[in-house]
Structure formats: structure tokens, C-alpha cells
Design a protein around this motif. Sequence first.
Motif, PDB file in Angstrom:
ATOM      1  N   TYR A  46       0.849  -1.201   0.000  1.00  0.00           N
ATOM      2  CA  TYR A  46       0.000   0.000   0.000  1.00  0.00           C
ATOM      3  C   TYR A  46       0.880   1.245   0.000  1.00  0.00           C
ATOM      4  O   TYR A  46       0.988   1.945   1.004  1.00  0.00           O
ATOM      5  N   PRO A  47       1.521   1.563  -1.140  1.00  0.00           N
ATOM      6  CA  PRO A  47       2.493   2.665  -1.178  1.00  0.00           C
ATOM      7  C   PRO A  47       1.900   4.060  -0.947  1.00  0.00           C
ATOM      8  O   PRO A  47       2.609   4.969  -0.527  1.00  0.00           O
ATOM      9  N   ASN A  48       0.613   4.242  -1.165  1.00  0.00           N
ATOM     10  CA  ASN A  48       0.011   5.568  -1.010  1.00  0.00           C
ATOM     11  C   ASN A  48      -0.690   5.766   0.324  1.00  0.00           C
ATOM     12  O   ASN A  48      -1.270   6.823   0.568  1.00  0.00           O
ATOM     13  N   PHE A  49      -0.664   4.762   1.201  1.00  0.00           N
ATOM     14  CA  PHE A  49      -1.331   4.879   2.487  1.00  0.00           C
ATOM     15  C   PHE A  49      -0.386   5.524   3.495  1.00  0.00           C
ATOM     16  O   PHE A  49       0.787   5.170   3.578  1.00  0.00           O
ATOM     17  N   ASP A 130      -4.032  -3.687  14.014  1.00  0.00           N
ATOM     18  CA  ASP A 130      -5.305  -3.139  13.547  1.00  0.00           C
ATOM     19  C   ASP A 130      -5.093  -1.794  12.855  1.00  0.00           C
ATOM     20  O   ASP A 130      -5.704  -1.511  11.832  1.00  0.00           O
ATOM     21  N   LEU A 131      -4.220  -0.963  13.418  1.00  0.00           N
ATOM     22  CA  LEU A 131      -3.938   0.342  12.824  1.00  0.00           C
ATOM     23  C   LEU A 131      -3.164   0.220  11.518  1.00  0.00           C
ATOM     24  O   LEU A 131      -3.203   1.137  10.685  1.00  0.00           O
ATOM     25  N   LEU A 132      -2.460  -0.882  11.324  1.00  0.00           N
ATOM     26  CA  LEU A 132      -1.668  -1.076  10.117  1.00  0.00           C
ATOM     27  C   LEU A 132      -2.446  -1.748   8.993  1.00  0.00           C
ATOM     28  O   LEU A 132      -1.877  -2.137   7.991  1.00  0.00           O
ATOM     29  N   LYS A 133      -3.778  -1.848   9.167  1.00  0.00           N
ATOM     30  CA  LYS A 133      -4.633  -2.393   8.113  1.00  0.00           C
ATOM     31  C   LYS A 133      -5.270  -1.220   7.376  1.00  0.00           C
ATOM     32  O   LYS A 133      -6.147  -0.548   7.919  1.00  0.00           O
ATOM     33  N   PRO A 134      -4.836  -0.952   6.140  1.00  0.00           N
ATOM     34  CA  PRO A 134      -5.431   0.158   5.387  1.00  0.00           C
ATOM     35  C   PRO A 134      -6.907  -0.096   5.114  1.00  0.00           C
ATOM     36  O   PRO A 134      -7.322  -1.236   4.945  1.00  0.00           O
TER      37      PRO A 134
END
Length: 185
Positions: A46-49, A130-134
Amino acid sequence: MVRKASRGNHMGVLQASPMSWNGAPALGGTPVVKKLVRLDVPVDKYPNFNFVGRLLGPRGNSLKRVEATTQCRVYIRGRGSVKDSVKEEKLRDKPGYEHLNEALHVLVEAEFPADIIDVRLNQAVTILEDLLKPMDESMDYYKKQQLRELAILNGTLREESPSPHLSPSVSPFNSAGMKRPKTGR
């Protein structure tokens, strides 16, 4: 002595020998242990997250809440962990900044009695994973809360429907939605 034990393909645990809070060997009772868990951030996928922004939150408050809740220390490390990319490039090969040559990751450090350290670490890891799930912004309740908190901090929060119990002296906006002039009080 430090050893690394793998826990799945995305995180590792570094475990130090039992120590007390002041760094001396623990005496009697349950020994205090220090552990470090690494969580890789999926920036390749996810390069744009904006993972760093999601983890930090307004003025670092989201990360501070994770630390306060779990009593673990959380460090954002690797490429992209420094806000200023020019500064990051200058720091890359300096002592103490070797992590900037690695992919973006999060380190979770805990120092607790051996009988509770895994519970605390797992609590922190669960929150951070959980926070690292886009997710799509329209469905992201966490991001909406962060934006609301930022508006409160900046004094720019506009309630969608004025609450009858909120007096004008409490709200930074008047009924026209304009900022009230500051008074000498």
C-alpha cells in the motif's frame, strides 16, 4: 544476552535477560524481563497509504494513547519514519540511524515481570496490527476520530447539528459557523 525468536513472518521478538527496572539483575519474586517485537509496515503493498500519520495521529496523541493503554513503548523506524525526507537522507548513515536503511517498521518494547509481559506485548501488537490495516477513508472510523481530535486541538471543530446543551461560550463557533472574536477573558 539478546536472542531473536520469530513469531510469524511479520514480527520477531528480541528478548533480554531478566533485569529489574533500574537495570540491575532482578532479585526474588518474578523477574522483570525486557522484550522487543518488530511489526513490518506493508508499504510495498500500500504505497500511497499514510501509515505513519495513522499511527501517530494528531500531535502524536494516538501513539501516546497506545503507549499509555499498554504501558509499552512504541517506536516507528525505517525508511519514511522521519517526516522530512531530506533530513532522513542526511541521517541515513549516521550512528544511531542505521534503521533508516531498513523498510518501515514498528518496534514495541516492554519491560514487565515475566508473568505479564506477553499479555502486555500482545495487547500492544493487536492494537498496532489493527492500525496497520489500510481501509477506505469513508469507512475509517479511527481516521474520522483523529480528524475530529485535530479540529478540537486547532479550535476549528464545527458540529454538524448544534447541540442544545452546548452554550456559545463553550463552542469556538457562533451559530453562523464563524469563529468568535477573542475577548480579554
